[in-house]
Design an enzyme around this catalytic site. Structure first.
Site, PDB file in Angstrom:
ATOM      1  N   ASP A   1      50.443  41.796  62.752  1.00  0.00           N
ATOM      2  CA  ASP A   1      51.750  42.189  63.039  1.00  0.00           C
ATOM      3  C   ASP A   1      52.162  42.932  62.009  1.00  0.00           C
ATOM      4  O   ASP A   1      51.954  42.742  60.693  1.00  0.00           O
ATOM      5  CB  ASP A   1      52.517  40.819  63.139  1.00  0.00           C
ATOM      6  CG  ASP A   1      52.700  39.979  61.837  1.00  0.00           C
ATOM      7  OD1 ASP A   1      51.977  39.991  61.199  1.00  0.00           O
ATOM      8  OD2 ASP A   1      53.991  39.751  61.531  1.00  0.00           O
TER       9      ASP A   1
ATOM     10  N   GLY B   1      47.243  35.403  63.221  1.00  0.00           N
ATOM     11  CA  GLY B   1      46.458  36.589  63.166  1.00  0.00           C
ATOM     12  C   GLY B   1      45.197  36.562  64.242  1.00  0.00           C
ATOM     13  O   GLY B   1      44.784  37.554  64.733  1.00  0.00           O
TER      14      GLY B   1
ATOM     15  N   ASP C   1      43.017  40.753  52.443  1.00  0.00           N
ATOM     16  CA  ASP C   1      43.590  41.897  51.904  1.00  0.00           C
ATOM     17  C   ASP C   1      43.218  41.529  50.216  1.00  0.00           C
ATOM     18  O   ASP C   1      42.401  41.910  49.778  1.00  0.00           O
ATOM     19  CB  ASP C   1      44.836  41.930  52.086  1.00  0.00           C
ATOM     20  CG  ASP C   1      45.505  42.894  51.492  1.00  0.00           C
ATOM     21  OD1 ASP C   1      45.048  43.821  50.656  1.00  0.00           O
ATOM     22  OD2 ASP C   1      46.901  43.153  51.640  1.00  0.00           O
TER      23      ASP C   1
ATOM     24  N   ARG D   1      50.968  42.680  67.416  1.00  0.00           N
ATOM     25  CA  ARG D   1      49.913  41.889  67.469  1.00  0.00           C
ATOM     26  C   ARG D   1      48.981  42.037  68.965  1.00  0.00           C
ATOM     27  O   ARG D   1      47.705  41.864  68.738  1.00  0.00           O
ATOM     28  CB  ARG D   1      50.258  40.281  67.656  1.00  0.00           C
ATOM     29  CG  ARG D   1      50.937  39.777  66.210  1.00  0.00           C
ATOM     30  CD  ARG D   1      50.935  38.364  66.632  1.00  0.00           C
ATOM     31  NE  ARG D   1      51.914  37.703  65.466  1.00  0.00           N
ATOM     32  CZ  ARG D   1      51.530  37.399  64.102  1.00  0.00           C
ATOM     33  NH1 ARG D   1      50.323  37.776  63.699  1.00  0.00           N
ATOM     34  NH2 ARG D   1      52.150  37.089  63.322  1.00  0.00           N
TER      35      ARG D   1
ATOM     36  N   VAL E   1      48.058  47.728  58.176  1.00  0.00           N
ATOM     37  CA  VAL E   1      47.543  47.865  59.480  1.00  0.00           C
ATOM     38  C   VAL E   1      48.121  47.041  60.207  1.00  0.00           C
ATOM     39  O   VAL E   1      48.514  45.904  59.972  1.00  0.00           O
ATOM     40  CB  VAL E   1      46.008  48.007  59.483  1.00  0.00           C
ATOM     41  CG1 VAL E   1      45.626  49.205  58.701  1.00  0.00           C
ATOM     42  CG2 VAL E   1      45.483  46.849  58.940  1.00  0.00           C
TER      43      VAL E   1
ATOM     44  N   GLU F   1      39.047  34.715  60.205  1.00  0.00           N
ATOM     45  CA  GLU F   1      40.346  35.502  59.644  1.00  0.00           C
ATOM     46  C   GLU F   1      40.207  36.905  60.377  1.00  0.00           C
ATOM     47  O   GLU F   1      39.594  37.479  60.669  1.00  0.00           O
ATOM     48  CB  GLU F   1      40.322  35.838  58.294  1.00  0.00           C
ATOM     49  CG  GLU F   1      41.136  34.732  57.401  1.00  0.00           C
ATOM     50  CD  GLU F   1      42.462  35.120  57.263  1.00  0.00           C
ATOM     51  OE1 GLU F   1      43.144  35.703  58.227  1.00  0.00           O
ATOM     52  OE2 GLU F   1      43.291  34.536  56.092  1.00  0.00           O
ATOM     53  N   ASP F   2      41.650  37.300  60.464  1.00  0.00           N
ATOM     54  CA  ASP F   2      42.026  38.661  60.957  1.00  0.00           C
ATOM     55  C   ASP F   2      41.606  39.722  59.976  1.00  0.00           C
ATOM     56  O   ASP F   2      40.908  40.648  60.121  1.00  0.00           O
ATOM     57  CB  ASP F   2      43.483  38.769  61.440  1.00  0.00           C
ATOM     58  CG  ASP F   2      44.451  38.509  60.326  1.00  0.00           C
ATOM     59  OD1 ASP F   2      43.990  37.975  59.637  1.00  0.00           O
ATOM     60  OD2 ASP F   2      45.558  38.237  60.986  1.00  0.00           O
TER      61      ASP F   2
ATOM     62  N   LYS G   1      39.953  44.665  53.371  1.00  0.00           N
ATOM     63  CA  LYS G   1      40.405  45.656  52.697  1.00  0.00           C
ATOM     64  C   LYS G   1      39.644  45.728  51.176  1.00  0.00           C
ATOM     65  O   LYS G   1      39.210  44.901  50.619  1.00  0.00           O
ATOM     66  CB  LYS G   1      41.939  45.561  52.185  1.00  0.00           C
ATOM     67  CG  LYS G   1      42.622  45.937  53.588  1.00  0.00           C
ATOM     68  CD  LYS G   1      44.056  45.712  53.045  1.00  0.00           C
ATOM     69  CE  LYS G   1      45.098  46.082  54.424  1.00  0.00           C
ATOM     70  NZ  LYS G   1      46.333  45.964  54.095  1.00  0.00           N
TER      71      LYS G   1
HETATM   72  P1  IMP Z   1      45.612  37.994  51.494  1.00  0.00           P
HETATM   73  O1  IMP Z   1      45.953  36.718  51.122  1.00  0.00           O
HETATM   74  O2  IMP Z   1      46.144  39.116  50.774  1.00  0.00           O
HETATM   75  O3  IMP Z   1      44.240  38.535  51.826  1.00  0.00           O
HETATM   76  O4  IMP Z   1      46.363  38.375  53.157  1.00  0.00           O
HETATM   77  C1  IMP Z   1      45.918  37.720  54.092  1.00  0.00           C
HETATM   78  C2  IMP Z   1      46.971  37.818  55.201  1.00  0.00           C
HETATM   79  O5  IMP Z   1      47.997  38.607  54.949  1.00  0.00           O
HETATM   80  C3  IMP Z   1      46.261  38.261  56.625  1.00  0.00           C
HETATM   81  O6  IMP Z   1      45.825  37.025  57.154  1.00  0.00           O
HETATM   82  C4  IMP Z   1      47.346  38.691  57.163  1.00  0.00           C
HETATM   83  O7  IMP Z   1      47.982  37.931  57.882  1.00  0.00           O
HETATM   84  C5  IMP Z   1      48.171  39.579  56.205  1.00  0.00           C
HETATM   85  N1  IMP Z   1      47.884  40.942  55.964  1.00  0.00           N
HETATM   86  C6  IMP Z   1      47.153  41.657  55.003  1.00  0.00           C
HETATM   87  N2  IMP Z   1      47.042  42.637  55.036  1.00  0.00           N
HETATM   88  C7  IMP Z   1      47.715  42.976  56.217  1.00  0.00           C
HETATM   89  C8  IMP Z   1      48.054  44.258  56.906  1.00  0.00           C
HETATM   90  O8  IMP Z   1      47.414  45.358  56.629  1.00  0.00           O
HETATM   91  N3  IMP Z   1      48.481  44.179  58.020  1.00  0.00           N
HETATM   92  C9  IMP Z   1      49.161  42.843  58.534  1.00  0.00           C
HETATM   93  N4  IMP Z   1      48.925  41.602  57.936  1.00  0.00           N
HETATM   94  C10 IMP Z   1      48.339  41.638  56.954  1.00  0.00           C
END
Ligand code: IMP
Length: 189
Positions: free
Chosen positions: A167, A52, A111, A173, A161, A107-108, A139
């Site tokens: 993606d 990402g 979440d 992407r 998103v 990081e992109d 988020k």
């Molecule tokens: P987390 O562990 O829940 O914080 O998720 C982190 C990873 O999940 C990010 O680096 C993204 O690759 C993916 N991700 C989380 N939310 C989204 C989204 O809304 N769209 C696409 N990828 C997401």
């Protein structure tokens, strides 16, 4: 033409643009200026979390004026689904030793924060001089895990998103903006 892909573009799958390309670029310039200021006189190592972060790293790199170095890690968290599993696997580790280095993890999106939480613990154990987080998007769910995000671009609602590195099933992407997908895209992948 018989090519089924020739009459569709990625843009036509987008329901709503949440953050425009112009907004992203303007914010990145501000963040780059902050990083330049905060690390003045110190060598920074930016660590991008693949896949990402590749778009963000490339743009950010060209706004930074300090002597920055780059490295990448690849982790898997989502697969093709839109729900986090909480399971993080390191697919590609860093090339560089970060002991004694000033590291900014790029990081992109954060979440649930589970991915970054894991990465932070992993990288802290390697003894960097400092370790900060830069994420383009955050988020509101992030509050589930307390994460010290030093630099962040935008807060997005708790919806899935795509674009600007993010993606759905490995597509979208390369969109220069961040947006939501039309519901039928999930129904007919
Ligand atoms: P987390 O562990 O829940 O914080 O998720 C982190 C990873 O999940 C990010 O680096 C993204 O690759 C993916 N991700 C989380 N939310 C989204 C989204 O809304 N769209 C696409 N990828 C997401």
């Amino acid at each position: 033409m018989d090519d089924p892909a020739s009459d569709t573009t990625l843009d036509s799958d987008i329901e709503q643009v949440l953050i425009s390309s112009e907004q992203i670029q303007a914010r990145l310039q501000e963040i780059a200026a902050e990083v330049d200021r905060d690390y003045a006189g110190r060598q920074v190592l930016l660590v991008g979390v693949l896949k990402g972060a590749f778009v963000l790293m490339a743009d950010l790199a060209r706004y930074l004026r300090s002597p920055v170095e780059f490295d990448f890690m690849a982790v898997s968290s989502y697969g093709s689904a839109t729900q986090t599993s909480g399971v993080v696997r390191i697919l590609k580790d860093l090339d560089l030793d970060i002991a004694g280095r000033h590291v900014v993890l790029v990081e992109d999106i954060v979440d649930s924060g589970l991915t970054l939480n894991y990465l932070l613990r992993n990288l802290r154990a390697r003894g960097p001089a400092s370790l900060e987080i830069l994420s383009l998007l955050v988020k509101p769910d992030m509050v589930r895990v307390e994460l010290p995000v030093r630099y962040h671009g935008f807060t997005v609602p708790n919806v899935f998103v795509v674009g600007y590195g993010l993606d759905y099933a490995e597509r979208y992407r390369n969109l220069p903006y961040v947006g939501t997908l039309k519901p039928e895209i999930y129904a007919h992948p």
